[in-house]
Design an enzyme around this catalytic site. Structure first.
Site, mmCIF file in Angstrom:
data_model
loop_
_atom_site.group_PDB
_atom_site.id
_atom_site.type_symbol
_atom_site.label_atom_id
_atom_site.label_comp_id
_atom_site.label_asym_id
_atom_site.label_seq_id
_atom_site.Cartn_x
_atom_site.Cartn_y
_atom_site.Cartn_z
ATOM 1 N N HIS A 12 0.606 -1.294 0.049
ATOM 2 C CA HIS A 12 -0.071 0.067 -0.020
ATOM 3 C C HIS A 12 0.793 1.224 0.095
ATOM 4 C CE1 HIS A 12 -3.879 -1.707 0.993
ATOM 5 N NE2 HIS A 12 -3.151 -2.785 1.523
ATOM 6 N N LYS A 18 -14.557 8.502 -3.692
ATOM 7 C CA LYS A 18 -15.632 8.981 -2.852
ATOM 8 C C LYS A 18 -16.295 10.286 -3.277
ATOM 9 C CE LYS A 18 -13.810 6.047 0.862
ATOM 10 N NZ LYS A 18 -12.867 6.251 2.174
HETATM 11 C C1 26V Z 1 2.194 2.063 8.152
HETATM 12 C C2 26V Z 1 2.595 2.073 9.425
HETATM 13 C C3 26V Z 1 3.953 2.138 9.862
HETATM 14 C C4 26V Z 1 4.033 2.151 11.317
HETATM 15 C C5 26V Z 1 3.012 2.590 12.185
HETATM 16 C C6 26V Z 1 1.777 2.227 11.796
HETATM 17 C C7 26V Z 1 1.545 2.030 10.142
HETATM 18 C C8 26V Z 1 0.242 1.892 9.680
HETATM 19 C C9 26V Z 1 -0.168 1.933 8.438
HETATM 20 C C10 26V Z 1 0.942 1.999 7.727
HETATM 21 C C11 26V Z 1 0.839 1.789 6.240
HETATM 22 C C12 26V Z 1 0.333 3.024 5.582
HETATM 23 C C13 26V Z 1 -0.170 2.636 4.082
HETATM 24 C C14 26V Z 1 -1.215 3.436 3.737
HETATM 25 O O1 26V Z 1 -2.116 3.538 4.452
HETATM 26 N N1 26V Z 1 -1.357 3.223 2.293
HETATM 27 C C15 26V Z 1 -2.640 3.774 1.953
HETATM 28 O O2 26V Z 1 -3.484 2.612 1.443
HETATM 29 C C16 26V Z 1 -4.366 3.184 0.705
HETATM 30 C C17 26V Z 1 -5.564 1.728 0.327
HETATM 31 O O3 26V Z 1 -4.671 0.999 -0.466
HETATM 32 C C18 26V Z 1 -4.168 3.946 -0.479
HETATM 33 O O4 26V Z 1 -5.438 4.241 -1.091
HETATM 34 C C19 26V Z 1 -3.238 5.166 -0.112
HETATM 35 O O5 26V Z 1 -2.960 5.650 -1.319
HETATM 36 C C20 26V Z 1 -2.355 4.549 0.605
HETATM 37 O O6 26V Z 1 -1.498 5.854 1.147
#
Ligand code: 26V
Length: 823
Positions: free
Chosen positions: A358, A658
């Site tokens: 992601h 959305k």
């Molecule tokens: C990373 C981390 C790093 C450490 C702490 C907690 C945490 C929580 C989540 C993440 C991953 C973040 C990645 C993310 O949210 N990506 C998003 O995913 C969406 C669904 O696919 C996408 O539409 C967005 O463009 C993307 O930024």
């Protein structure tokens, strides 16, 4: 024939009875919260029947099941959507009205279960809803955080984080399932034991354990009696007497063990851009993954005796790398409990597991220090080491003598365990979440892996559920769409394309824009109530709502507002169409520049909103505590959708979809799913600006971008940037915004200045904004453009996305749930 679900009178009686039973009160005495609980229990009653019907159909058909493993499920409120999907919303609204109650007010009593940060968590929630609606058997597997995403308060323009105690009144849509409790072990060491039959067995000893207790939440399909389950795990202390035999009587250990359970699931990490390598987070990951794998296998074994059949009946989808220890946990189970040989176990594991990426943001790629990983999960670490050893052999065989490959691809390297590498090596599928993102993975970030495993890589462009984001969130437009194209769009969004027949019809244009106006009134009222700001519903509502991140460039938006304000002040008589700039965003608590950007937005709002001389031509609003429940209203009311990330950085975006569905027009870069939106609706119906991802990537490689040149040559930009450091928006402290200024110009403060190319894209953004004003002045032209956006949003249903996952990765069969015969 559609079964009548709600007998109105029976339902009313049930609500009254529930109030008595739960609170020993009559309806008149009950608080709104108590009524919400009573209504929800009445609804749950109906759900339970369908839930049980679904379970028995799944057993009868011996269906293959996907386990969607995710650290985050950003569900949003359930009551309204459950009623929508039970096709009982209207009937219940009427029943309640007859009792003198307002369903909207009751819905508003529900806490917004925010067990996620942003896009990734909300995607998981949309996927669960689509799986149920399409009739695919699925379990969501996650964590029941006691505190979800923090509540945001704005004090003096600054974000303040307040704990979100969403469980304090009890949550009616969850069911504790203690009969599915499992033990999860941490720490200790591994002893190799020789068995009588000449094998070596590995046993973990001296460990601490926690009891994992699941809570099930129903995920209701639209009008099809299908109810899947979201299982979220709570941690409870294992009793002292359950200490490993080794440590019996060790009081200190017993206390430690109890503490382990106590804080394990306390809180969601409110951070989605930066890995801090916190031990507790790895504990959370292993905790929910181990429990979920145990429950999945136990369920499989009830019906099957040959573990080799597991891939025929079970798929694990890993939502980002966060649940990747599932790979090793499954291997552990197959090796240690089932006593399979390595190759056999590996074969099963790879067929079961698949991974979704992601983000390409390096800071978010998960790596764990070996020290933490091996201490916490000693047996799992041994298995990862063996996976790594074999993987390196495979690389060497493919690329003899190429040590660079090993350095770049190894799972364990330089003292760290790299979770993405593990997920790719061990899964049969690796997917990105929009076409551009998948191409960048293949050609840049994961190039080496793509070369080695070209067949694993595939794209699954994200989607959103139209049931929440149109049918529930924008009931006026939903009804209008149904009146024009029939109700098929509810379960097949491609049908919404029939609206194109009406885009030149003046009556339809008028109705469409009138609905937008009604939704703007609703939001204006919300803003007045929550912010005390008057906004004009006839102004252009220009909205940027999403997590606050430098790459999403809220700063570009606010710098542009500062520029517009300067223009207005310099040329008071210039033609200017009134605009309301609306922001909503939470910043990670430790993310300094993000928090400072929130303060800047609020400071700019303070100055501009109170300057009478500009006659309310610009208003700036920061909506406090942006979350799923207010998001539904915000999308419905937007004219312009801001999707302005630095090209290549936003993997997909789902907010963009959305807005599009709700008839907002996008101003955006060619990034993430914007690219595919432009393909669907036509670039002429969007306002595209800025550098392409190729250009951005080339500048990053060549390190040849110099924002100082722009600063020196563009007076307007220079003026705006100087206002960051001359106290124009912070008279009390002219240094307040210095860090934002530095992030744009000062190479000493960041890896290189203006990392996200804000100044580079500024002029082209301003041009696009100008073009929007021109377009908006042409009422019919705008109405047509807005309608075309709604009409061409069909591709972006999560139903389409899920069908692709099913076809290419999970291979599930649809289930039909027969209502139990009533005698
Ligand atoms: C990373 C981390 C790093 C450490 C702490 C907690 C945490 C929580 C989540 C993440 C991953 C973040 C990645 C993310 O949210 N990506 C998003 O995913 C969406 C669904 O696919 C996408 O539409 C967005 O463009 C993307 O930024």
């Amino acid at each position: 024939m559609k079964r009548e679900i709600f007998d109105k009178e029976a339902f009313k009686k049930e609500v009254k009875d529930n109030v008595r039973m739960l609170y020993r009160k009559d309806l008149e005495e009950a608080s709104e919260q108590e009524i919400f609980q009573a209504v929800s229990y009445a609804v749950k009653e109906v759900i339970i029947d369908q839930w049980m019907e679904t379970q028995s159909s799944m057993k009868r058909e011996d269906s293959k099941v996907v386990y969607y493993m995710s650290m985050e499920f950003l569900m949003g409120r359930a009551l309204g959507n459950n009623l929508i999907n039970l096709t009982a919303y209207q009937a219940v609204a009427e029943a309640l009205e007859e009792m003198g109650l307002d369903l909207n007010v009751i819905e508003d009593q529900e806490p917004d279960p925010a067990l996620g940060n942003g896009g990734l968590g909300r995607l998981a929630a949309c996927f669960m809803e689509s799986l149920s609606t399409l009739g695919y058997p699925a379990y969501g597997c996650g964590i029941r955080y006691r505190y979800g995403m923090f509540k945001q308060k704005i004090k003096d323009g600054f974000q303040v984080e307040v704990p979100d105690n969403w469980l304090k009144d009890g949550y009616p849509f969850e069911l504790r399932r203690p009969e599915y409790t499992y033990e999860v072990k941490f720490g200790g060491y591994v002893r190799a034991v020789n068995t009588p039959d000449g094998r070596v067995k590995f046993v973990q000893e001296g460990y601490q354990s926690v009891k994992a207790v699941p809570y099930d939440m129903p995920i209701i399909g639209y009008n099809n009696h299908m109810v899947n389950t979201l299982m979220i795990w709570d941690a409870e202390p294992a009793e002292c007497f359950e200490l490993d035999s080794f440590d019996k009587g060790d009081y200190r250990k017993a206390v430690e063990q109890e503490n382990l359970a106590r804080n394990l699931v306390d809180v969601l990490y409110p951070n989605d851009n930066h890995i801090a390598g916190k031990e507790l987070r790895l504990k959370q990951q292993y905790f929910f993954v181990s429990a979920s794998v145990q429950r999945a296998i136990a369920r499989f074994k009830k019906m099957h005796s040959d573990i080799h059949d597991l891939p025929k009946k079970v798929a694990f989808q890993l939502n980002d790398t966060h649940p990747t220890v599932a790979v090793a946990e499954l291997m552990r189970y197959l090796l240690d409990e089932e006593e399979l040989q390595w190759d056999d176990a590996w074969n099963i594991t790879t067929q079961v597991c698949a991974y979704t990426n992601h983000t390409i943001m390096a800071e978010a790629l998960e790596k764990w220090p070996i020290e933490i990983f091996s201490r916490l999960l000693p047996r799992i670490y041994q298995i990862v080491e063996e996976i790594n050893r074999r993987f390196i052999l495979q690389i060497q065989e493919h690329y003899p003598g190429d040590n660079g490959k090993i350095e770049r691809m190894a799972i364990i390297y330089n003292g760290q365990v790299k979770m993405a590498h593990l997920a790719i090596a061990a899964g049969h599928s690796v997917n990105g979440v929009a076409r551009l993102h998948t191409e960048i993975l293949k050609n840049q970030e994961l190039k080496d892996f793509y070369e080695l495993f070209p067949d694993k890589f595939n794209n699954k462009t994200n989607g959103i559920t139209q049931r929440r984001f149109l049918l529930h969130g924008n009931q006026l437009l939903a009804k209008w769409v149904t009146d024009h194209v029939g109700e098929e769009w509810i379960t097949d969004l491609s049908k919404i394309e029939k609206l194109t027949l009406y885009v030149d019809d003046e009556k339809a244009q008028h109705e469409f824009m009138n609905i937008k106006y009604q939704n703007k009134l609703r939001l204006a009222k919300y803003i007045k109530e929550h912010n005390g700001i008057d906004v004009d519903p006839r102004s252009i509502f220009d909205v940027q709502v999403k997590r606050l991140h430098e790459y999403k460039r809220q700063l570009l938006n606010v710098l542009h507002i500062m520029y517009l304000y300067n223009e207005l002040k310099e040329h008071p008589d210039m033609e200017f169409y009134p605009r309301t700039f609306i922001f909503g965003a939470k910043a990670a608590a430790g993310y300094k520049n993000a928090k400072l950007t929130i303060k800047l937005i609020n400071s700019v709002a303070e100055v501009i909103n109170n300057d009478k001389s500009i006659q309310d031509k610009i208003k700036v609003v920061f909506i406090e505590d942006y979350r799923v429940s207010n998001a539904e209203w915000i999308f419905a009311a937007a004219d312009v959708s801001e999707q302005i990330s630095t090209a290549s950085k936003e993997a997909s975006g789902t907010g963009n979809m959305k807005f599009m569905l709700n008839g907002a027009v996008t101003i955006g870069t060619m990034d993430g799913a914007n690219v595919e939106m432009a393909e669907e609706v036509g670039k002429e119906n969007m306002f595209i600006f800025g550098m392409s991802s190729d250009e951005v990537i080339a500048h990053e490689k060549n390190r040849d971008y110099d924002p100082m040149q722009i600063f020196n040559n563009d007076q307007d930009i220079r003026k705006v940037l100087m206002q960051l450091i001359n106290g124009f928006y912070s008279p009390q402290d002219s240094e307040l915004f210095r860090d934002l200024y530095n992030s744009l110009l000062n190479t000493q403060c960041t890896q290189y200045a203006d990392t996200y190319f804000i100044l580079a894209d500024f002029r082209s953004y301003a041009e696009a904004q100008k073009a929007i004003t021109e377009a908006y002045k042409d009422e019919k032209g705008w109405a047509k453009m807005a309608m075309l956006n709604t009409a061409h949003s069909g591709k972006f249903s999560s139903d389409r996305t899920i069908e692709e996952y099913v076809r290419d990765i999970w291979h599930l069969e649809k289930l039909t749930v027969e209502p139990e015969k009533e005698d």
